[in-house]
Design a protein around this motif. Sequence first.
Motif, short mmCIF file in Angstrom:
data_model
loop_
_atom_site.label_atom_id
_atom_site.label_comp_id
_atom_site.label_asym_id
_atom_site.label_seq_id
_atom_site.Cartn_x
_atom_site.Cartn_y
_atom_site.Cartn_z
N ASN A 1 1.00 -1.28 0.07
CA ASN A 1 -0.13 -0.07 0.07
C ASN A 1 0.93 1.16 0.05
OD1 ASN A 1 -1.64 2.26 0.49
ND2 ASN A 1 -2.50 1.26 2.34
N ASN A 2 1.15 2.04 -1.18
CA ASN A 2 2.02 3.15 -1.30
C ASN A 2 1.38 4.26 -0.63
OD1 ASN A 2 0.10 3.01 -3.32
ND2 ASN A 2 1.34 4.67 -4.42
N TYR A 3 0.33 4.37 -0.10
CA TYR A 3 -0.40 5.54 0.37
C TYR A 3 0.05 5.58 1.91
CZ TYR A 3 -3.06 5.87 -3.83
OH TYR A 3 -3.44 5.99 -5.13
N SER A 4 0.60 4.57 2.45
CA SER A 4 0.85 4.28 3.99
C SER A 4 2.38 3.99 4.06
CB SER A 4 0.02 3.32 4.62
OG SER A 4 -1.38 3.88 4.41
N THR A 5 3.39 4.77 4.24
CA THR A 5 4.51 4.55 4.51
C THR A 5 5.25 5.35 5.52
OG1 THR A 5 4.90 4.15 1.98
CG2 THR A 5 7.12 4.50 3.21
N TYR A 6 6.01 4.58 6.35
CA TYR A 6 6.59 5.02 7.43
C TYR A 6 8.10 4.89 7.57
CZ TYR A 6 1.62 5.07 8.85
OH TYR A 6 0.15 5.20 8.82
N ILE B 1 8.62 8.11 14.45
CA ILE B 1 8.25 7.57 13.46
C ILE B 1 7.50 8.66 12.69
CG2 ILE B 1 6.45 5.88 12.60
CD1 ILE B 1 8.32 4.68 14.60
N LEU B 2 8.11 8.91 11.28
CA LEU B 2 7.77 9.67 10.33
C LEU B 2 6.76 9.00 9.28
CD1 LEU B 2 11.22 11.19 9.64
CD2 LEU B 2 9.45 12.04 11.23
N LYS B 3 5.79 9.82 9.05
CA LYS B 3 4.80 9.24 8.00
C LYS B 3 5.11 10.16 6.83
CE LYS B 3 0.06 8.26 6.75
NZ LYS B 3 -1.37 8.46 7.14
N ILE B 4 5.45 9.43 5.68
CA ILE B 4 5.46 10.06 4.38
C ILE B 4 4.34 10.32 3.70
CG2 ILE B 4 6.44 9.84 2.18
CD1 ILE B 4 8.47 7.83 3.28
N THR B 5 4.02 11.70 3.36
CA THR B 5 2.89 12.12 2.76
C THR B 5 2.90 12.24 1.44
OG1 THR B 5 3.60 14.45 3.17
CG2 THR B 5 2.19 13.61 4.88
N ASN B 6 4.12 12.07 0.74
CA ASN B 6 3.98 11.96 -0.64
C ASN B 6 3.96 10.51 -1.31
OD1 ASN B 6 4.88 12.13 -3.56
ND2 ASN B 6 6.94 13.04 -3.08
N GLN B 7 2.97 10.29 -1.94
CA GLN B 7 2.56 9.19 -2.39
C GLN B 7 3.06 8.42 -3.33
OE1 GLN B 7 -1.85 9.57 -3.12
NE2 GLN B 7 -2.28 10.00 -1.04
N ASN B 8 3.82 9.27 -4.00
CA ASN B 8 4.75 8.85 -5.30
C ASN B 8 6.17 8.40 -5.01
OD1 ASN B 8 2.57 9.43 -7.09
ND2 ASN B 8 3.34 11.65 -7.02
N ILE B 9 6.65 8.37 -3.70
CA ILE B 9 7.84 7.82 -3.28
C ILE B 9 7.89 6.18 -3.56
CG2 ILE B 9 7.13 7.49 -0.94
CD1 ILE B 9 10.18 8.19 -0.17
#
Length: 409
Positions: free
Chosen positions: A254-259, A304-312
């Motif tokens: 799920n590339n919308y939830s990356t930490y 814990i950092l949540k990545i908000t850029n969905q294209n990473i």
Amino acid sequence: MRKIKYSNLLLLGVFIYISFHLVISLISKNIEVATLENEKFEAKIKTKGLIIREEHIVKSNSKGSLDLLVEEGERIKKSQEVAKVYRNNISSNIDNDIEALNTEIDKLKNGESNISKSEIIKLNKDIDNISNKVQSGLLYNSYSVVSENKDNLNSLIDERNRLLNNDIDSKRLETKEKQKEILNKNLEKNVSNLSSEISGIVSFKFDGNEDKYSYDKIDNLTKDDINKAENKFTVANEKGDAVNENEPVIRVINNYSTYVALYVNDKEAKNFEQDKSIILRFNDQNTEANVFKMYKDGENNVIILKITNQNIAIYDTRVEEFDIIYKQVEGLKIAKSAIDVVDDKQGVYVVDEESQKVNFVELDGIVYENDDYVFVDYYTNNINGINSVDLYDRIILKPNSINKNMRIE
């Protein structure tokens, strides 16, 4: 004699005066000054980050031969069929065989079998020609032409109908449908369809830590977990490979939830706070993130950092070296060695370009400081009418009792 002594004293006084001013002039020329300019600065730390994702592992539900239906990097939907496993030496060609039978059955039902197709085409042409003659006879009241061709036309139509419904094609149709039925039963009995429980990006690589570093265990990660994590992704299976029951075949991310999990000491932890926006940089690529969670792990702090850029696209990486940019500032960069405290106020000594004297100017609008520098937002100061240091001011870098009270050339 007395006049000579007075003259010598006068000359000595002039000499001392000139020497003093020469020394002062030399000192003033060698005083270190700096011209303030607008600079951009990134406050950051470089650290190892552990990447955590929501991942679903599609496993084989039986032993057999694997047939992959999706491509590496493809985005799929939830419940989409992604692979098949063929058991008991059933070939994956069975699907092609069924499709070929469907095509033959359709042709037989439409009168397009190999036996009668050419004959039917000829009959259709003859029927069209005689039909045209009959229509022409009717048009010109030539009833003899109509009567002559009517019987022939009916005979041709009967022949075509006989071919379309002949016993040979009926038998072939029945045989093909029975073959299809047998193949479908074999397909149902010996082929397993595999689908994904989530939507996401397809990967054929695994490292065996998908369960260990999962989102539902994000609160239990430690400094040791981050330090010991390694990149050990390998390709599990390819199309046509033999697989066993419960063996992983596809990983869906799920590339919308990356930490990203990292740890810092207490001093560094002061630069982070809940929901704060930061920048992650790796491989010369910047991506936006925010502080999702913070908690203590002994003498360290896990963030814990949540990545908000969905294209990473870091799907097949478990750990990465990141620049964690927790603040980006722009302003006048001032060395702390130039700062003095007067009447409990921090400031610097600015050179008056007309008088060459120095004036103490209080620092206002400090937006960031570290062990060596402070940054002053002169632009906001100017908008708000705050009197402080300004762009292109010259300041004394190392103020002392001498240089603060002399003209600076």
